[in-house]
Write a protein that holds these residues in place. Structure first.
Motif, short mmCIF file in Angstrom:
data_model
loop_
_atom_site.label_atom_id
_atom_site.label_comp_id
_atom_site.label_asym_id
_atom_site.label_seq_id
_atom_site.Cartn_x
_atom_site.Cartn_y
_atom_site.Cartn_z
N VAL A 149 15.50 118.71 17.74
CA VAL A 149 14.94 118.18 16.51
C VAL A 149 14.82 116.65 16.51
CG1 VAL A 149 15.36 119.99 14.83
CG2 VAL A 149 17.25 118.56 15.57
N SER A 150 15.77 115.96 17.12
CA SER A 150 15.76 114.50 17.04
C SER A 150 14.66 113.91 17.93
CB SER A 150 17.11 113.94 17.46
OG SER A 150 17.25 114.10 18.85
N PRO A 151 14.14 112.72 17.57
CA PRO A 151 13.13 112.07 18.41
C PRO A 151 13.64 111.84 19.83
CG PRO A 151 13.32 110.93 16.32
CD PRO A 151 14.42 111.95 16.35
N LEU A 152 14.93 111.55 19.96
CA LEU A 152 15.50 111.30 21.28
C LEU A 152 15.41 112.54 22.16
CD1 LEU A 152 17.00 109.21 23.06
CD2 LEU A 152 19.12 110.26 22.28
N SER A 153 15.77 113.70 21.57
CA SER A 153 15.73 114.92 22.37
C SER A 153 14.29 115.28 22.74
CB SER A 153 16.40 116.07 21.63
OG SER A 153 15.72 116.31 20.43
N LEU A 154 13.37 114.97 21.82
CA LEU A 154 11.96 115.23 22.12
C LEU A 154 11.48 114.36 23.28
CD1 LEU A 154 9.79 117.07 20.92
CD2 LEU A 154 8.92 115.09 19.68
N PHE A 155 11.99 113.12 23.29
CA PHE A 155 11.66 112.21 24.39
C PHE A 155 12.14 112.77 25.72
CE2 PHE A 155 13.08 108.75 27.17
CZ PHE A 155 11.88 108.10 27.38
N TYR A 156 13.38 113.25 25.74
CA TYR A 156 13.91 113.81 26.99
C TYR A 156 13.17 115.08 27.37
CZ TYR A 156 17.73 110.49 27.34
OH TYR A 156 18.46 109.35 27.50
N PHE A 157 12.80 115.85 26.35
CA PHE A 157 12.03 117.08 26.58
C PHE A 157 10.72 116.76 27.28
CE2 PHE A 157 9.09 120.30 24.64
CZ PHE A 157 9.61 121.41 25.27
N ALA A 158 9.97 115.77 26.72
CA ALA A 158 8.71 115.37 27.34
C ALA A 158 8.97 114.76 28.71
CB ALA A 158 7.97 114.37 26.44
N GLY A 159 10.05 113.98 28.81
CA GLY A 159 10.39 113.34 30.08
C GLY A 159 10.65 114.35 31.17
N ALA A 160 11.35 115.43 30.81
CA ALA A 160 11.67 116.46 31.81
C ALA A 160 10.38 117.08 32.34
CB ALA A 160 12.55 117.53 31.18
N PHE A 161 9.47 117.37 31.43
CA PHE A 161 8.21 117.98 31.88
C PHE A 161 7.37 116.99 32.67
CE2 PHE A 161 9.13 121.32 28.86
CZ PHE A 161 8.77 122.42 29.60
N PHE A 162 7.45 115.73 32.28
CA PHE A 162 6.71 114.71 33.01
C PHE A 162 7.20 114.64 34.45
CE2 PHE A 162 6.91 110.28 34.51
CZ PHE A 162 5.57 110.09 34.75
N ILE A 163 8.52 114.60 34.62
CA ILE A 163 9.08 114.48 35.97
C ILE A 163 8.75 115.72 36.79
CG2 ILE A 163 11.26 114.44 37.23
CD1 ILE A 163 12.23 112.55 34.98
N LEU A 164 8.85 116.87 36.14
CA LEU A 164 8.53 118.12 36.83
C LEU A 164 7.06 118.11 37.29
CD1 LEU A 164 9.90 120.86 37.44
CD2 LEU A 164 8.76 121.73 35.41
N SER A 165 6.18 117.69 36.36
CA SER A 165 4.75 117.66 36.71
C SER A 165 4.49 116.69 37.84
CB SER A 165 3.91 117.23 35.50
OG SER A 165 4.24 117.99 34.39
N ALA A 213 -3.12 120.21 32.26
CA ALA A 213 -3.63 119.62 31.02
C ALA A 213 -3.26 120.50 29.83
CB ALA A 213 -5.14 119.43 31.10
N GLY A 214 -3.27 121.82 30.04
CA GLY A 214 -2.86 122.74 28.98
C GLY A 214 -1.41 122.53 28.61
N LEU A 215 -0.57 122.31 29.61
CA LEU A 215 0.84 122.02 29.36
C LEU A 215 0.97 120.75 28.51
CD1 LEU A 215 3.93 122.34 30.00
CD2 LEU A 215 3.52 120.85 31.95
N ALA A 216 0.20 119.72 28.89
CA ALA A 216 0.25 118.47 28.12
C ALA A 216 -0.18 118.72 26.68
CB ALA A 216 -0.65 117.42 28.78
N GLY A 217 -1.24 119.52 26.51
CA GLY A 217 -1.70 119.84 25.17
C GLY A 217 -0.63 120.55 24.36
N GLY A 218 0.07 121.49 25.01
CA GLY A 218 1.14 122.20 24.33
C GLY A 218 2.26 121.27 23.90
N LEU A 219 2.65 120.38 24.80
CA LEU A 219 3.71 119.42 24.48
C LEU A 219 3.28 118.51 23.33
CD1 LEU A 219 4.80 118.38 28.07
CD2 LEU A 219 6.07 119.80 26.48
N TYR A 220 1.98 118.20 23.33
CA TYR A 220 1.44 117.31 22.31
C TYR A 220 1.67 117.89 20.90
CZ TYR A 220 -2.03 114.19 20.18
OH TYR A 220 -2.67 113.26 19.42
N ILE A 221 1.53 119.22 20.79
CA ILE A 221 1.75 119.86 19.49
C ILE A 221 3.20 119.71 19.05
CG2 ILE A 221 1.81 122.12 18.32
CD1 ILE A 221 -0.93 120.85 18.59
N PHE A 222 4.14 119.81 20.00
CA PHE A 222 5.55 119.63 19.63
C PHE A 222 5.77 118.24 19.05
CE2 PHE A 222 6.28 123.06 22.80
CZ PHE A 222 6.84 123.96 21.90
N LYS A 223 4.97 117.27 19.50
CA LYS A 223 5.16 115.92 18.99
C LYS A 223 4.41 115.70 17.68
CE LYS A 223 4.63 111.09 19.79
NZ LYS A 223 3.54 110.85 18.84
#
Lengths: 331, 286
Positions: A149-165, A213-223
């Motif tokens: 829920v917190s912005p920080l956790s969302l940042f790490y969430f996006a970060g994890a997917f970024f590193i994986l990608s 790009a679909g993954l990025a779009g999906g993550l975008y909705i979470f934000k």
């Protein structure tokens, strides 16, 4: 392989450390940067390594976004939402890729543009999923054992997917598949003569980039919690194209820098004037006029000026021409 | 039956407006190998300039002429200072025109705002005629006539005049034409300006029918691209047939299949490209 792991680990460490040194607002913006970086990297793959200039890459981003936004009304687990976004946009990439990849250069650009604009108009006109008003959701990344829920956790969430990608893309580019793709871009005729099925390489890369790009779009909705037909627009497709260009075409990390610079500029200029679109257009024209390989190459030039390596013969643009051994002869 | 005729005529009207736009796009491509993505912006800019003149009391026909000249001058400047710098580098030229869409689009938004505007129908053509029980505005017939006249003029120009001959030769082998002593750069500029002028005329004529609103250029551009893809790049004949096809499909689709009308155009494009990747009349191998 070894280098890939080291670079990826370095990236991971810096992303973990970032929240301790920056303000919450910048953190919020960086979350967007990370998501858009995935999007830009996926376009960078087909443009910089496949030579396929697409003006329709926002189609996959939009499909990923709508998939998550629509499905989140029924399920919340990211283990269903994100794979669904990847698979649906990948399937769309396969279907459209089979038509688009038959053509090269400008034809490819036009077909991808036409396909995306059709999607844009369809989503804007149809009564499904909010039409022109878009579709708002309230979905939080549900990891199964906890909800972020917190912005920080969302940042790490996006970060994890970024590193994986980033890691997966690096593997892809260095694999025989990626090398073959680059070969097709550089000399298609020779690759055909060598017996490669060049269209297969391009389609695989196209589908891969579409899924990402679909993954990025999906993550975008979470934000943002909001999917609108604008995600399919040419404006969006151009935005990501500009990111790739600013950062540097033909590199993996260039689009990431491009996404960062672009989003920071956008945020700061938008607070000063309404004419962001004008400035963006002019910026883009200037980059095309002085196309020297984007910011990444600029950094490389500066880096080489500061720390000149005697073992490398470097041309004016900063590209390494040949490596020299100690006696000054080419290896 | 009335409805059928009225729909066909509306479709033809829209098709002719798109033809004016798409033929320029197609000819410029045939010669210069670039797709001018800012072509839709010329279309929209033309209609905005005409709107500015007419709303200050100017005659429609004079405004048509002046705004066409205005757009041509704009195209001249862009061609001279930006596009011609990348002579032979098609990818950069296309990207440049992409940047221009945003610049021109935002400037028009700045000057004329984001509201829906429209140009009044010139008084001399402001009446309708009856088709048994329905009526049809004469202005639209006039637009159809202009489109057909343009097509005939293009045909005459291409096949019967010396300039047309040079351009036809240029589509086949530009270098050879240059080697024969013709000024390639001049021909490029002339064709580019001609295309821009056609787009501007289409834009002004569309003012009373389609109106003007921000981001309209993308819609017009994409429809024209689809036409050009269906008809075949570099061929105005293809653009003519493609435009009529798209106009009619659009007109009937909106009535019988309102939800999917935009997809219908796309489906037609896909079917054509599946069987003939170069388009119906295309000679350029893709």
């Amino acid at each position: 392989m070894k280098k890939s792991i080291i670079v990826t680990l370095l990236l991971a460490v810096s992303i973990c450390a970032l929240p301790f040194v920056i303000s919450p607002f910048v953190l919020f913006m960086l979350t967007e940067v990370l998501i858009m970086a995935i999007f830009a990297m996926s376009l960078g793959l087909i443009m910089g390594f496949g030579g396929l200039q697409s003006l329709g890459h926002s189609a996959f981003f939009g499909i990923g976004a709508y998939t998550v936004a629509v499905l989140s009304q029924y399920v919340t687990s990211i283990y269903i939402l994100l794979p669904a976004a990847i698979i649906l946009s990948g399937i769309f990439a396969l279907l459209t890729g089979l038509i688009a990849v038959r053509n090269k250069g400008i034809f490819f650009l036009m077909i991808t543009l036409a396909i995306t604009q059709m999607l844009f108009l369809f989503f804007r006109q149809s009564d499904l999923w909010g039409g022109a008003d878009g579709l708002g959701t309230s979905v939080k990344p549900n990891l199964g054992f906890m909800e972020l829920v917190s912005p920080l956790s969302l940042f790490y969430f996006a970060g994890a997917f970024f590193i994986l990608s980033y890691f997966v893309l690096r593997l892809f580019v260095n694999s025989p598949l990626g090398k073959g793709l680059k070969g097709v871009m550089e000399n298609e005729g020779r690759m055909i003569a060598l017996g490669y099925n060049v269209k297969k390489y391009q389609i695989i890369a196209y589908v891969f980039a579409g899924g990402l790009a679909g993954l990025a779009g999906g993550l975008y909705i979470f934000k943002t919690q909001f999917a609108s037909p604008e995600l399919f627009s040419v404006h969006m497709a151009t935005t990501v194209l500009i990111m790739v260009f600013i950062g540097g075409l033909g590199t993996l990390f260039g689009p990431v820098i491009g996404a960062g610079v672009f989003i920071f500029l956008q945020n700061y200029i938008s607070t000063m004037t309404d004419r962001w679109s004008l400035i963006m257009g002019l910026l883009f024209i200037v980059i095309v006029l002085y196309n020297r390989g984007g910011i990444l190459q600029l950094l490389q030039i500066v880096g080489k000026k500061l720390m000149p390596s005697k073992n490398l013969l470097v041309d004016k643009k900063g590209a390494t021409i040949i490596e020299l051994n100690e006696s000054g002869k080419a290896k | 039956m009335d409805l059928f005729i009225v729909n066909t005529l509306s479709g033809l009207t829209y098709g002719m407006l798109l033809f004016l736009m798409a033929s320029g796009l197609s000819i410029v491509f045939g010669l210069m190998r670039i797709i001018n993505l800012a072509h839709g912006s010329f279309f929209l800019f033309g209609s905005y300039v005409a709107y500015a003149m007419i709303s200050r009391g100017m005659n429609f026909w004079l405004a048509l002429l002046l705004s066409t000249i205005c757009v041509t001058v704009l195209a001249l400047l862009l061609e001279k200072f930006l596009i011609s710098r990348f002579h032979g580098n098609e990818a950069s030229q296309v990207l440049l025109t992409l940047g221009l869409i945003f610049v021109i689009g935002d400037i028009t938004l700045w000057i004329w705002g984001g509201d829906f505007l429209s140009i009044p129908v010139p008084s001399i053509l402001d009446f309708s005629f009856a088709i048994s029980e329905s009526s049809f505005p004469i202005y639209r017939l006039f637009v159809i006539a202009i489109g057909i006249i343009c097509a005939v003029l293009l045909w005459y120009f291409e096949t019967k005049t010396k300039v047309g001959m040079i351009i036809r030769a240029g589509v086949d082998d530009m270098e050879m034409v240059g080697a024969l002593g013709f000024n390639i750069k001049l021909i490029f500029s002339a064709v580019f300006l001609f295309g821009a002028a056609l787009a501007a005329i289409g834009g002004v004529l569309s003012g009373p029918i389609l109106g003007m609103y921000p981001k309209m250029e993308f819609e017009i551009l994409v429809n024209s691209l689809v036409i050009v893809l269906i008809g075949g790049l570099g061929s105005w004949k293809g653009a003519f047939i493609g435009a009529i096809l798209i106009g009619i499909i659009d007109s009937f689709g909106k009535i019988y299949l309102p939800d999917v009308s935009v997809l219908l155009i796309f489906v037609v494009m896909v079917i054509v490209l599946m069987f003939k990747p170069t388009g119906l009349f295309g000679r350029v191998e893709s």
